[in-house]
Scaffold this active site. Structure first.
Site, PDB file in Angstrom:
ATOM      1  N   ASP A   1       0.893  -1.048  -0.130  1.00 47.29           N
ATOM      2  CA  ASP A   1       0.528   0.278  -0.103  1.00 47.29           C
ATOM      3  C   ASP A   1       0.585   1.438  -0.245  1.00 47.29           C
ATOM      4  OD1 ASP A   1      -2.610  -1.219   0.108  1.00 47.29           O
ATOM      5  OD2 ASP A   1      -2.124  -1.610   1.857  1.00 47.29           O
ATOM      6  N   GLY A   2       1.829   1.399   0.803  1.00 43.12           N
ATOM      7  CA  GLY A   2       3.087   2.119   0.785  1.00 43.12           C
ATOM      8  C   GLY A   2       3.600   2.392  -0.759  1.00 43.12           C
TER       9      GLY A   2
END
Length: 395
Positions: free
Chosen positions: A167-168
């Protein structure tokens, strides 16, 4: 002045990937309007540690954002979103493919309202293909990218990271994609649609695994803390029980490390001249380094490595981060005033700029904190706002 002053971003995404992209834009001055469901809020509000029921993940992830609570599944909420889109530069969303279309908010319709709008769509698997409509999270990307298969001890199971890694990475990629689209808009005058699948950006950080597979039939194996590209590279325990990490990606560094630990004879070996060659003798190299480090305290090891200009670092937990002088010098962590908790300590913006630095203006706000202000800017009257709130469309 900050770099993105005057840029308006609608953050209609949830959890981590899309909201982190919006956070990065907000850090450098964009006016980010976070849209949440008026009763449920963003799920990230309930993730991780909290103080008196106030989530700390939320405080960081939604910093520098105004928050408006709008039910976009309702026609009145859809009209609010359309009005916002008319006056905004970027819309970030991560609903399953077809959801915006079902809500009469299809990108092509929004672009008709505002041809300069950039619609940034982020989903687990992209907008098309056999898996497009499945629910997708970063964990699935970490599994499907090959990351988990490469991570862990050789005789252990595939290992997932203890954080929202994919996600990051996707958030970073989306913020970059948005900046590319904004640059293109300067040249063409038109916005466009970005389609980012969370399963893809993480692949770029895993190196040429597909190239090696297609050319050589190589399938990466789990190597624990070792590297498949160079050696020695591992974590080593000192006499006083601390752990250190060592990397020898550059040939001169490898030579300095092995000489320092008392094995200069290895440098003369033909196989030592390349990372690939050293990997073939990793057990011997690791034994030499590990035994030397095990006889010394961490401070001595670090000092000796620094003397010969070799790369070493202590393995930190958060208590070490809080006391480290390098992070203190960089201002990596800042204490930010907060209306709910008094103040919150969080990581600062990711990088420093000499002329237009970013800043954290405020942490994540309570649900619906800015709804009235945002709707007022869209020319909604006080009476209309009150009626929408009474009807449950907003909070």
């Amino acid at each position: 002045m900050t770099s993105l002053d005057g840029l308006r971003v609608i953050d209609a995404a949830t959890l981590f990937a899309g909201p982190s992209a919006a956070m990065m834009l907000g850090d450098f001055g964009a006016d980010v309007i976070k849209i949440e469901h008026p009763r449920r809020g963003d799920p990230s509000r309930g993730h991780g540690a909290s103080v008196d029921g106030v989530g700390l993940w939320w405080k960081t992830l939604s910093r520098n954002k105004r928050t408006a609570a709008v039910d976009m599944s309702r026609p009145e909420g859809q009209e609010i979103l359309r009005r916002l889109a008319e006056r905004s530069d970027v819309l970030i969303e991560n609903f399953r493919p077809g959801t915006l279309e079902r809500w009469n908010l299809a990108p092509e319709d929004l672009l008709e309202l505002n041809p300069r709008l950039i619609v940034a769509r982020m989903t687990g698997f992209g907008q098309f293909g056999p898996m497009a409509k499945r629910p997708g999270f970063g964990t699935l990307a970490e599994a499907m990218s090959g990351f988990a298969a490469m991570t862990g001890e050789p005789d252990g199971p595939p290992t997932l990271p203890p954080l929202a890694l994919a996600d990051g990475i996707a958030g970073l990629a989306m913020s970059y994609a948005i900046m590319v689209a904004l640059r293109a808009r300067e040249q063409t005058g038109r916005g466009q649609v970005i389609d980012l699948a969370i399963i893809e950006p993480i692949l770029g950080l895993l190196g040429p695994q597909m190239s090696a597979y297609k050319a050589l039939g190589v399938v990466p194996k789990r190597t624990g803390n070792r590297s498949s590209s160079n050696a020695p590279r591992n974590t080593y325990r000192t006499r006083d029980g601390r752990w250190l990490a060592i990397s020898t990606s550059a040939q001169p560094i490898a030579e300095r490390v092995v000489t320092l630990v008392g094995r200069p004879d290895l440098v003369a070996e033909p196989w030592f001249a390349s990372g690939h060659g050293r990997v073939q003798h990793v057990d011997e190299l690791d034994e030499a380094v590990a035994s030397w480090i095990a006889e010394r305290d961490a401070d001595e090891v670090i000092a000796r490595f620094e003397e010969v200009q070799a790369a070493v670092a202590p393995i930190y937990d958060v208590t070490d981060l809080a006391e480290d002088p390098q992070y203190a010098a960089l201002g990596t962590f800042v204490e930010v005033p907060d209306e709910e908790l008094g103040s919150v300590t969080m990581q600062n913006v990711m990088f420093r700029m000499s002329d237009t630095p970013g800043e954290i203006r405020w942490p994540g706000r309570p649900l619906g904190r800015d709804t009235d202000e945002v709707l007022g800017e869209l020319d909604y009257s006080g009476e209309r706002i009150a009626a929408l709130r009474a009807d449950g469309v907003i909070a």
